[in-house]
Design a protein around this motif. Structure first.
Motif, short mmCIF file in Angstrom:
data_model
loop_
_atom_site.label_atom_id
_atom_site.label_comp_id
_atom_site.label_asym_id
_atom_site.label_seq_id
_atom_site.Cartn_x
_atom_site.Cartn_y
_atom_site.Cartn_z
N VAL A 99 6.14 -74.02 -34.76
CA VAL A 99 5.36 -73.60 -33.58
C VAL A 99 4.01 -73.04 -34.06
O VAL A 99 3.96 -72.07 -34.82
CB VAL A 99 6.12 -72.53 -32.77
N LEU A 142 1.29 -69.14 -31.86
CA LEU A 142 1.94 -67.83 -31.76
C LEU A 142 0.87 -66.75 -31.62
O LEU A 142 0.39 -66.21 -32.62
CB LEU A 142 2.78 -67.55 -33.02
N ILE A 156 11.40 -64.87 -30.41
CA ILE A 156 11.44 -65.43 -31.77
C ILE A 156 12.88 -65.72 -32.18
O ILE A 156 13.18 -66.76 -32.78
CB ILE A 156 10.74 -64.48 -32.78
N MET A 193 13.60 -73.29 -35.20
CA MET A 193 12.21 -73.07 -35.65
C MET A 193 12.24 -72.67 -37.13
O MET A 193 12.88 -71.70 -37.49
CB MET A 193 11.55 -71.97 -34.82
N GLY A 208 6.27 -70.69 -38.30
CA GLY A 208 5.35 -70.38 -37.20
C GLY A 208 3.97 -70.10 -37.75
O GLY A 208 3.80 -69.83 -38.94
N PRO A 242 5.89 -67.28 -42.36
CA PRO A 242 4.90 -67.56 -41.31
C PRO A 242 3.50 -67.61 -41.90
O PRO A 242 3.21 -66.93 -42.88
CB PRO A 242 5.04 -66.36 -40.37
#
Ligand code: B12
Ligand code: SF4
Length: 504
Positions: free
Chosen positions: A279, A282, A292, A300, A303, A346
């Motif tokens: 994704v 964010l 989340i 997921m 991110g 992330p």
């Protein structure tokens, strides 16, 4: 739009002219993997396109020069080919775009194009089509934007056209040839790239969103199709390309989708798609622990959150409608999820090389990033200004710092000590005493400073290596493409075939 065209007229032909390979390793290290078309190529391309009654082109701004040259070459061969241009570029720069072609689309195209196409192909009057501008003998007809698509309309649109039965411009043969699944891998790796929602309520100064908002304030609202629609789209994509191993959602603001919708999406995705997904949208203001957790449990694996700077002054300059406290809290949620669900760290977007940043701003920013909860990595961009954004206007009025005409890739960061330190922070957390000692050597972008060419290259290469390894460790190819993946895929096909023969 290719899918809409095929739906309206199954005999329509689709051609891809790649102008670079965004995910190829060389394009990350330098702005290398940009393909150059020469005069002969425009001839070959226009030879194939000039017998069309209607030539529809879609592009973003970086491809503008190619579009103008292709349109001019086609017109030279056949004045009767009607050329219609759509995409982010003509939407944001309609005045310039309409000079190159017969018509442009300044709105979402699915409905506007349908209306235009029916009138055009039936020989009826089409010049009043909402959402389109026309260059006629008498001047330019500027129709108002078409209304944005409703959820009902979004649900009715065909799924994305991803290269079935079409042609691609081959840079070795310097001509078109049939598109194959190897081309898909060459440009996309094993990822399927799509968007689920459209719209963003913010107006960051460097982003084209403010341009969309000027066309229609309705772009502020998040619009999205039903969960059924996206699940069907993903199933169709997997049927076409069974090797897809990751789905990438490029939405501007995926995480702003309502909780109940995300819940339904997560449930269906986990049951029916069962692939890791990424994704990108964010925004720190919308990240919550429960959203989340929902997404991580559905698959997921990575991110991306926009931070841009850890300096309050620079965040205000970018018109980022968030606070440092909110960013810290959201980074904590993401870091916790990354550890709990064993995700790829992330990635936080950071914009560097801003000529307005003083030594103090940079130190504040680096210290802020240093303090964020790990694990994380950074995506480090060098500041560039796109025409008609608020940032462009700022530099227009402040010529002493002008960066508007820097045409290099925004991954080409300057060889400054700041950027070396940013790459270092993206790889690991140095001990505090060392880090704060290094901070003392930072110079402002407004000051004269030494260029550390070798150290910068080394730090950048190590950074890409560490990011690449983080992905490979989890067998994730969502940010890699290129010929080597095609070779890898071919080998695995041979391997699978020989296994089948052996077992037979
Ligand atoms: C997904 C995405 C990508 C993906 C595309 C993947 C894919 N498979 O499509 C990737 C990662 C490849 C990408 C790359 C880049 N992107 Co991009 N991307 C987006 C994003 C987030 C969504 C695009 C989208 O699907 N929008 C939704 C659809 C519905 O809108 P649309 O694409 O505009 O298409 C509609 C209309 O324009 C029209 N239309 C489009 N084509 C045509 C053709 C005809 C004939 C007609 C009638 C109508 C029509 O109808 C369409 C359907 O309604 C947008 C942000 C945004 N909010 O749009 C940025 C955005 C388009 N990207 C942008 C940029 C800058 C880039 C890059 C230059 C970044 C870079 N330096 O690497 C590259 C350029 C690549 C290239 N070759 O030109 C800018 C464009 C600015 C500009 N002036 O062009 C945007 C607006 C981001 C931003 N907010 O600044 N991008
Ligand atoms: S939040 Fe993202 S998409 Fe929205 S305006 Fe800012 S940069 Fe653009």
């Amino acid at each position: 739009m290719a899918a809409v065209g095929k739906q309206l007229e199954p005999r329509s032909e689709v051609y891809f002219v790649p102008t670079g390979n965004l995910y190829e390793v060389t394009s990350k290290l330098a702005s290398g993997a940009r393909y150059l078309l020469c005069a002969g190529d425009y001839e070959k391309i226009s030879d194939r396109l000039c017998d069309a009654d209607l030539l529809c082109i879609s592009s973003m701004s970086p491809a503008t020069d190619h579009v103008s040259k292709i349109a001019a070459a086609v017109k030279k061969k056949n004045r009767r080919t009607f050329i219609l241009w759509g995409g982010a570029h003509p939407m944001l720069y309609p005045q310039e775009a309409i000079e190159q072609v017969d018509a442009i689309c300044i709105s979402e195209g699915e409905t506007a194009f349908r209306k235009f196409y029916h009138a055009f192909s039936d020989g009826k009057e089409y010049s009043q089509t909402p959402g389109m501008w026309f260059r006629m003998g008498s001047g330019i007809i500027k129709n108002p934007p078409a209304p944005l698509s409703s959820q009902e309309q979004l649900n009715s649109f065909p799924h994305l056209f991803y290269g079935q039965e079409c042609q691609i411009f081959d840079y070795r043969r310097r001509n078109f040839r049939d598109f194959s699944e190897r081309d898909y891998i060459m440009y996309n790796g094993f990822a399927y790239r799509t968007i689920l929602s459209m719209g963003c309520a913010f107006s960051c100064s460097y982003c084209a969103n403010s341009g969309f908002l000027k066309i229609d304030p309705g772009y502020r609202a998040l619009r999205y199709p039903s969960v059924d629609y996206i699940i069907d789209e993903l199933k169709a994509a997997r049927r076409t390309y069974p090797f897809i191993s990751t789905v990438v959602f490029y939405d501007d603001n995926f995480i702003a989708l309502p909780f109940e919708y995300l819940k339904e999406f997560a449930l269906r995705y986990a049951q029916e798609i069962r692939l890791p997904f990424v994704v990108f949208g964010l925004h720190p203001n919308f990240i919550t622990e429960d959203k989340i957790a929902l997404l991580a449990e559905a698959g997921m694996n990575r991110g991306r959150m926009g931070i841009q700077s850890g300096s309050k002054k620079i965040l205000d300059f970018y018109n980022r409608a968030t606070t440092k406290e909110r960013i810290i809290a959201s980074a904590e949620i993401l870091a916790r999820a990354a550890r709990k669900y064993r995700m790829i760290p992330p990635a936080y977007d950071i914009i560097s090389d801003n000529p307005l940043e003083t030594g103090d701003d940079i130190r504040e920013s680096l210290a802020f990033i240093y303090g964020l909860k790990r694990p994380f990595t950074l995506t480090i961009f060098s500041l560039r200004a796109f025409a008609k954004t608020a940032l462009w206007e700022y530099f227009e009025n402040h010529p002493e710092n002008d960066i508007r005409f820097n045409a290099t890739s925004y991954l080409d960061t300057r060889a400054t000590f700041t950027n070396i330190l940013l790459y270092l922070l993206a790889i690991a957390k140095p001990p505090p005493r060392l880090f704060f000692w290094l901070l003392k050597h930072i110079r402002g972008n407004n000051e004269k400073q030494r260029r550390h060419l070798v150290l910068h290259k080394l730090a950048k290469s190590l950074y890409f290596l560490s990011r690449g390894l983080a992905h490979l460790r989890r067998f994730d190819f969502s940010n890699m493409s290129g010929a080597w993946l095609v070779v890898f895929y071919n080998c695995s096909l041979v391997f699978r075939r020989s296994k089948r023969v052996n077992s037979a």
